[in-house]
Design a protein around this motif. Structure first.
Motif, mmCIF file in Angstrom:
data_model
loop_
_atom_site.group_PDB
_atom_site.id
_atom_site.type_symbol
_atom_site.label_atom_id
_atom_site.label_comp_id
_atom_site.label_asym_id
_atom_site.label_seq_id
_atom_site.Cartn_x
_atom_site.Cartn_y
_atom_site.Cartn_z
ATOM 1 N N ASP A 53 -9.914 5.369 7.346
ATOM 2 C CA ASP A 53 -10.955 4.553 6.598
ATOM 3 C C ASP A 53 -9.982 3.767 5.769
ATOM 4 N N ASP A 54 -8.703 4.172 5.092
ATOM 5 C CA ASP A 54 -8.016 3.708 4.415
ATOM 6 C C ASP A 54 -7.268 2.553 5.184
ATOM 7 N N SER A 67 -1.178 6.087 12.877
ATOM 8 C CA SER A 67 -1.041 4.941 11.878
ATOM 9 C C SER A 67 -0.647 3.546 12.349
ATOM 10 N N ARG A 84 0.329 6.016 -1.323
ATOM 11 C CA ARG A 84 -0.727 6.575 -1.790
ATOM 12 C C ARG A 84 -0.778 6.767 -3.246
ATOM 13 N N VAL A 126 -3.350 -2.238 -2.435
ATOM 14 C CA VAL A 126 -4.267 -1.291 -2.105
ATOM 15 C C VAL A 126 -3.915 0.145 -1.937
ATOM 16 N N LEU A 152 0.780 -1.091 -0.058
ATOM 17 C CA LEU A 152 -0.028 0.116 -0.016
ATOM 18 C C LEU A 152 0.737 1.173 0.061
ATOM 19 N N ARG A 181 -9.786 -0.324 5.249
ATOM 20 C CA ARG A 181 -9.961 -0.941 4.015
ATOM 21 C C ARG A 181 -8.760 -1.844 3.610
ATOM 22 N N VAL A 182 -7.731 -1.516 3.943
ATOM 23 C CA VAL A 182 -6.488 -2.227 3.753
ATOM 24 C C VAL A 182 -6.493 -3.633 4.261
ATOM 25 N N ALA A 188 -3.797 3.572 -0.420
ATOM 26 C CA ALA A 188 -3.931 3.860 0.976
ATOM 27 C C ALA A 188 -3.043 5.000 1.436
ATOM 28 N N ASP A 189 -3.600 5.739 2.333
ATOM 29 C CA ASP A 189 -2.815 6.611 2.976
ATOM 30 C C ASP A 189 -2.866 6.041 4.394
ATOM 31 N N GLU A 232 -0.863 5.714 -6.620
ATOM 32 C CA GLU A 232 -1.444 4.417 -7.055
ATOM 33 C C GLU A 232 -0.620 3.824 -8.341
ATOM 34 N N HIS A 284 -5.221 7.948 7.153
ATOM 35 C CA HIS A 284 -6.497 8.002 6.922
ATOM 36 C C HIS A 284 -7.249 6.678 7.485
#
Ligand code: NAP
Length: 263
Positions: free
Chosen positions: A70-71, A119, A39, A62, A37, A74-75, A64-65, A41, A68
Protein backbone atom coordinates in the motif's frame (compact mmCIF):
# COMPACT_ATOMS: atom_id res chain seq x y z
CA UNK A 1 27.16 19.09 -19.95
CA UNK A 2 23.36 19.31 -20.16
CA UNK A 3 22.04 15.97 -18.98
CA UNK A 4 18.47 16.74 -20.04
CA UNK A 5 17.09 16.09 -16.55
CA UNK A 6 15.66 19.56 -15.90
CA UNK A 7 11.97 19.33 -15.00
CA UNK A 8 11.95 15.52 -15.04
CA UNK A 9 10.06 13.68 -12.28
CA UNK A 10 12.08 11.15 -10.29
CA UNK A 11 11.19 8.79 -7.47
CA UNK A 12 14.17 7.72 -5.37
CA UNK A 13 13.36 4.94 -2.90
CA UNK A 14 15.00 4.70 0.53
CA UNK A 15 16.35 8.21 0.28
CA UNK A 16 16.49 9.92 3.69
CA UNK A 17 20.21 9.18 3.99
CA UNK A 18 23.13 7.36 2.39
CA UNK A 19 23.23 6.67 -1.34
CA UNK A 20 19.48 7.20 -1.82
CA UNK A 21 19.67 10.72 -0.42
CA UNK A 22 22.83 11.50 -2.40
CA UNK A 23 21.02 10.33 -5.55
CA UNK A 24 17.97 12.50 -4.83
CA UNK A 25 20.33 15.42 -4.19
CA UNK A 26 22.22 14.85 -7.44
CA UNK A 27 19.01 14.61 -9.50
CA UNK A 28 17.77 17.80 -7.85
CA UNK A 29 21.07 19.48 -8.75
CA UNK A 30 20.19 18.73 -12.40
CA UNK A 31 16.80 20.40 -11.95
CA UNK A 32 14.65 17.27 -11.55
CA UNK A 33 11.63 17.21 -9.28
CA UNK A 34 12.16 14.45 -6.75
CA UNK A 35 10.02 12.24 -4.52
CA UNK A 36 11.94 10.95 -1.52
CA UNK A 37 10.72 8.19 0.78
CA UNK A 38 11.79 6.30 3.88
CA UNK A 39 10.21 5.01 7.09
CA UNK A 40 11.49 7.54 9.65
CA UNK A 41 9.36 10.58 8.88
CA UNK A 42 11.39 13.18 10.79
CA UNK A 43 14.64 12.20 9.10
CA UNK A 44 12.89 12.08 5.72
CA UNK A 45 11.50 15.60 6.12
CA UNK A 46 14.94 16.89 7.13
CA UNK A 47 16.44 15.33 3.99
CA UNK A 48 13.70 16.81 1.78
CA UNK A 49 14.25 20.26 3.31
CA UNK A 50 18.00 20.02 2.74
CA UNK A 51 17.56 19.05 -0.92
CA UNK A 52 14.99 21.80 -1.51
CA UNK A 53 17.15 24.37 0.27
CA UNK A 54 20.27 23.51 -1.66
CA UNK A 55 18.84 23.25 -5.18
CA UNK A 56 15.54 25.16 -5.12
CA UNK A 57 13.57 22.36 -6.78
CA UNK A 58 10.27 20.84 -5.72
CA UNK A 59 10.72 17.84 -3.42
CA UNK A 60 7.89 15.58 -2.28
CA UNK A 61 8.50 13.59 0.92
CA UNK A 62 6.31 10.50 1.33
CA UNK A 63 6.88 8.47 4.50
CA UNK A 64 6.76 4.86 3.30
CA UNK A 65 8.09 1.37 3.85
CA UNK A 66 9.02 -0.27 0.54
CA UNK A 67 8.00 -3.67 1.92
CA UNK A 68 4.36 -2.51 2.24
CA UNK A 69 2.38 -2.81 -1.00
CA UNK A 70 0.00 0.00 0.00
CA UNK A 71 2.89 2.37 0.76
CA UNK A 72 4.44 1.70 -2.64
CA UNK A 73 1.13 2.48 -4.35
CA UNK A 74 0.74 5.67 -2.31
CA UNK A 75 4.23 6.91 -3.20
CA UNK A 76 3.55 6.62 -6.92
CA UNK A 77 -0.01 7.93 -6.64
CA UNK A 78 1.05 11.05 -4.71
CA UNK A 79 3.90 11.70 -7.14
CA UNK A 80 1.59 11.49 -10.14
CA UNK A 81 -1.08 13.61 -8.40
CA UNK A 82 1.57 16.28 -7.81
CA UNK A 83 3.46 16.26 -11.14
CA UNK A 84 1.40 14.21 -13.59
CA UNK A 85 3.91 11.43 -14.37
CA UNK A 86 7.15 9.63 -13.43
CA UNK A 87 10.19 9.75 -15.71
CA UNK A 88 12.84 8.14 -13.47
CA UNK A 89 12.56 5.42 -10.82
CA UNK A 90 15.55 4.58 -8.63
CA UNK A 91 14.92 1.38 -6.68
CA UNK A 92 16.71 1.18 -3.36
CA UNK A 93 16.04 -0.26 0.10
CA UNK A 94 17.85 -1.11 3.29
CA UNK A 95 20.19 -4.07 3.18
CA UNK A 96 19.20 -7.50 4.53
CA UNK A 97 20.86 -8.64 7.79
CA UNK A 98 24.20 -10.45 7.73
CA UNK A 99 24.67 -14.15 8.39
CA UNK A 100 25.46 -17.52 6.81
CA UNK A 101 23.12 -20.23 5.55
CA UNK A 102 22.75 -21.92 8.95
CA UNK A 103 21.50 -18.64 10.48
CA UNK A 104 18.57 -18.28 8.09
CA UNK A 105 15.06 -19.65 8.54
CA UNK A 106 12.13 -19.19 6.16
CA UNK A 107 11.07 -15.94 7.81
CA UNK A 108 14.48 -14.35 7.20
CA UNK A 109 14.55 -15.48 3.56
CA UNK A 110 11.02 -14.15 3.11
CA UNK A 111 11.91 -10.75 4.64
CA UNK A 112 14.98 -10.37 2.43
CA UNK A 113 12.88 -11.23 -0.64
CA UNK A 114 10.27 -8.65 0.34
CA UNK A 115 12.87 -5.97 1.11
CA UNK A 116 15.11 -6.23 -1.93
CA UNK A 117 13.22 -8.04 -4.72
CA UNK A 118 9.47 -7.73 -4.17
CA UNK A 119 9.80 -4.00 -3.38
CA UNK A 120 11.48 -3.52 -6.75
CA UNK A 121 8.80 -5.54 -8.55
CA UNK A 122 6.04 -3.50 -6.91
CA UNK A 123 7.60 -0.11 -7.60
CA UNK A 124 8.17 -1.03 -11.24
CA UNK A 125 4.57 -2.26 -11.55
CA UNK A 126 3.22 1.03 -10.23
CA UNK A 127 5.33 3.36 -12.40
CA UNK A 128 5.01 1.40 -15.67
CA UNK A 129 1.58 2.70 -16.77
CA UNK A 130 2.82 6.27 -16.33
CA UNK A 131 6.10 5.70 -18.16
CA UNK A 132 4.30 3.93 -20.99
CA UNK A 133 1.82 6.77 -21.27
CA UNK A 134 4.69 9.28 -21.32
CA UNK A 135 6.39 7.30 -24.11
CA UNK A 136 9.42 6.25 -22.07
CA UNK A 137 11.28 6.29 -18.80
CA UNK A 138 14.29 5.06 -16.88
CA UNK A 139 14.54 2.48 -14.10
CA UNK A 140 17.75 2.07 -12.12
CA UNK A 141 18.27 -0.54 -9.42
CA UNK A 142 20.81 0.17 -6.70
CA UNK A 143 22.15 -3.23 -5.65
CA UNK A 144 25.65 -4.37 -4.59
CA UNK A 145 28.87 -5.86 -5.94
CA UNK A 146 27.69 -8.96 -4.02
CA UNK A 147 25.97 -10.00 -7.28
CA UNK A 148 29.42 -10.27 -8.92
CA UNK A 149 31.52 -11.45 -5.98
CA UNK A 150 29.57 -12.93 -3.05
CA UNK A 151 30.38 -11.17 0.24
CA UNK A 152 31.28 -13.23 3.32
CA UNK A 153 28.51 -13.52 5.90
CA UNK A 154 25.91 -11.89 3.61
CA UNK A 155 24.13 -14.87 2.07
CA UNK A 156 20.78 -13.07 1.89
CA UNK A 157 22.23 -10.16 -0.08
CA UNK A 158 24.29 -12.46 -2.33
CA UNK A 159 21.19 -14.50 -3.22
CA UNK A 160 18.26 -12.11 -3.38
CA UNK A 161 20.08 -9.29 -5.18
CA UNK A 162 20.95 -11.64 -8.03
CA UNK A 163 17.21 -12.00 -8.57
CA UNK A 164 16.98 -8.25 -9.12
CA UNK A 165 19.65 -8.48 -11.82
CA UNK A 166 17.64 -11.21 -13.59
CA UNK A 167 14.49 -9.14 -13.29
CA UNK A 168 16.23 -6.05 -14.66
CA UNK A 169 17.69 -7.83 -17.69
CA UNK A 170 14.31 -9.35 -18.53
CA UNK A 171 12.59 -6.00 -18.06
CA UNK A 172 15.16 -4.23 -20.24
CA UNK A 173 14.20 -6.61 -23.07
CA UNK A 174 10.46 -6.46 -22.45
CA UNK A 175 10.29 -2.69 -22.03
CA UNK A 176 12.68 -1.48 -24.72
CA UNK A 177 9.77 -1.20 -27.18
CA UNK A 178 8.12 1.22 -24.74
CA UNK A 179 11.22 3.42 -24.63
CA UNK A 180 11.95 2.38 -21.05
CA UNK A 181 15.59 1.68 -20.12
CA UNK A 182 16.49 -0.55 -17.14
CA UNK A 183 19.97 -0.71 -15.60
CA UNK A 184 21.68 -1.73 -12.34
CA UNK A 185 24.33 0.07 -10.29
CA UNK A 186 26.50 -1.93 -7.89
CA UNK A 187 28.18 0.02 -5.09
CA UNK A 188 31.33 -1.43 -3.57
CA UNK A 189 32.29 -0.11 -0.12
CA UNK A 190 30.61 3.30 0.30
CA UNK A 191 30.88 5.38 3.49
CA UNK A 192 27.31 5.55 4.79
CA UNK A 193 25.70 4.81 8.15
CA UNK A 194 25.19 1.21 7.06
CA UNK A 195 28.89 0.70 6.31
CA UNK A 196 29.94 2.54 9.51
CA UNK A 197 27.67 0.23 11.49
CA UNK A 198 28.96 -2.94 9.80
CA UNK A 199 32.63 -1.95 10.17
CA UNK A 200 31.99 -0.94 13.80
CA UNK A 201 30.44 -4.32 14.64
CA UNK A 202 33.24 -6.20 12.95
CA UNK A 203 35.88 -4.11 14.73
CA UNK A 204 34.25 -4.98 18.06
CA UNK A 205 34.16 -8.67 17.18
CA UNK A 206 37.82 -8.73 16.13
CA UNK A 207 39.03 -6.48 18.99
CA UNK A 208 40.35 -3.89 16.50
CA UNK A 209 39.63 -0.19 16.04
CA UNK A 210 37.30 1.21 13.38
CA UNK A 211 40.27 3.02 11.78
CA UNK A 212 42.32 -0.20 11.56
CA UNK A 213 39.53 -1.98 9.73
CA UNK A 214 38.89 1.04 7.49
CA UNK A 215 42.58 1.16 6.49
CA UNK A 216 42.55 -2.59 5.79
CA UNK A 217 39.46 -2.17 3.60
CA UNK A 218 41.04 0.77 1.73
CA UNK A 219 44.17 -1.28 1.07
CA UNK A 220 42.02 -3.77 -0.90
CA UNK A 221 40.54 -1.07 -3.16
CA UNK A 222 42.65 -0.22 -6.22
CA UNK A 223 41.64 3.47 -6.13
CA UNK A 224 42.77 3.51 -2.48
CA UNK A 225 39.69 4.85 -0.73
CA UNK A 226 36.21 3.95 0.40
CA UNK A 227 33.64 5.56 -1.89
CA UNK A 228 31.39 8.52 -1.10
CA UNK A 229 27.61 8.26 -1.64
CA UNK A 230 28.04 10.94 -4.35
CA UNK A 231 30.29 8.59 -6.36
CA UNK A 232 27.32 6.23 -6.75
CA UNK A 233 24.82 9.06 -7.25
CA UNK A 234 26.87 10.43 -10.17
CA UNK A 235 26.62 7.11 -12.02
CA UNK A 236 22.89 6.88 -11.38
CA UNK A 237 22.35 10.42 -12.66
CA UNK A 238 24.28 9.63 -15.83
CA UNK A 239 22.24 6.46 -16.43
CA UNK A 240 19.04 8.42 -15.77
CA UNK A 241 20.03 11.07 -18.30
CA UNK A 242 19.56 11.35 -22.05
CA UNK A 243 23.34 10.97 -22.38
CA UNK A 244 22.77 7.28 -21.60
CA UNK A 245 19.92 6.99 -24.10
CA UNK A 246 21.48 3.92 -25.80
CA UNK A 247 22.30 2.10 -22.55
CA UNK A 248 19.90 -0.54 -21.26
CA UNK A 249 20.21 -3.94 -19.59
CA UNK A 250 23.64 -3.22 -18.11
CA UNK A 251 25.04 -3.73 -14.61
CA UNK A 252 27.76 -1.27 -13.64
CA UNK A 253 29.85 -1.41 -10.50
CA UNK A 254 30.98 1.78 -8.74
CA UNK A 255 33.62 0.30 -6.48
CA UNK A 256 37.01 1.94 -7.02
CA UNK A 257 38.12 -1.15 -8.93
CA UNK A 258 37.35 -3.62 -6.12
CA UNK A 259 35.72 -6.28 -8.32
CA UNK A 260 38.53 -7.88 -10.27
CA UNK A 261 36.48 -9.77 -12.87
CA UNK A 262 36.88 -8.61 -16.48
CA UNK A 263 33.14 -8.33 -17.16
N1 NAP B 1 27.17 1.35 1.99
C1 NAP B 1 27.72 0.37 1.30
O1 NAP B 1 28.94 0.17 1.33
C2 NAP B 1 26.85 -0.52 0.44
C3 NAP B 1 27.47 -1.30 -0.53
C4 NAP B 1 26.71 -2.10 -1.37
C5 NAP B 1 25.32 -2.11 -1.23
N2 NAP B 1 24.75 -1.35 -0.28
C6 NAP B 1 23.27 -1.39 -0.22
O2 NAP B 1 22.76 -0.18 -0.73
C7 NAP B 1 21.52 0.15 -0.09
C8 NAP B 1 21.60 1.55 0.51
O3 NAP B 1 22.64 1.53 1.45
P1 NAP B 1 23.19 2.82 2.24
O4 NAP B 1 24.56 2.45 2.65
O5 NAP B 1 22.96 4.05 1.44
O6 NAP B 1 22.25 2.77 3.53
P2 NAP B 1 21.89 3.84 4.64
O7 NAP B 1 22.82 5.01 4.64
O8 NAP B 1 21.71 3.04 5.89
O9 NAP B 1 20.45 4.39 4.16
C9 NAP B 1 19.39 3.50 3.99
C10 NAP B 1 18.16 4.30 3.58
O10 NAP B 1 17.13 3.37 3.28
C11 NAP B 1 15.96 3.68 4.03
N3 NAP B 1 15.23 2.43 4.22
C12 NAP B 1 15.69 1.30 4.81
N4 NAP B 1 14.74 0.36 4.81
C13 NAP B 1 13.65 0.90 4.20
C14 NAP B 1 12.35 0.44 3.92
N5 NAP B 1 11.96 -0.79 4.26
N6 NAP B 1 11.49 1.25 3.27
C15 NAP B 1 11.87 2.51 2.92
N7 NAP B 1 13.08 3.00 3.16
C16 NAP B 1 13.96 2.21 3.81
C17 NAP B 1 16.50 4.31 5.30
O11 NAP B 1 15.55 5.10 5.99
P3 NAP B 1 14.58 4.45 7.12
O12 NAP B 1 15.42 3.54 7.94
O13 NAP B 1 14.03 5.64 7.87
O14 NAP B 1 13.49 3.74 6.38
C18 NAP B 1 17.60 5.18 4.71
O15 NAP B 1 17.06 6.35 4.13
C19 NAP B 1 21.30 -0.96 0.95
O16 NAP B 1 20.49 -1.96 0.39
C20 NAP B 1 22.71 -1.51 1.19
O17 NAP B 1 22.69 -2.84 1.62
C21 NAP B 1 25.46 -0.55 0.56
Amino acid sequence: MDLGLKGKVAIVAASSKGMGKATAMALAAEGSRVTVLARDEAQLRRAAEEIRGRHGVEVLAVPADVTHADDVKRVVRETVERWGTVHVLVNNAGGPPGGVFDDMDDAKWQSAYELNLLSTIRLVREVLPHMRKAGGGVIINLQSTSVKVPLDNLILSNTIRSGVIGLAKSLSLELAKDGIRVNNVLPGAIMTDRLRQMVGLRAQKLGKTFEELQRAREAEIPLGRIGEPEDVANMIVFLASDRARYVTGVTVQVDGGLVRSML
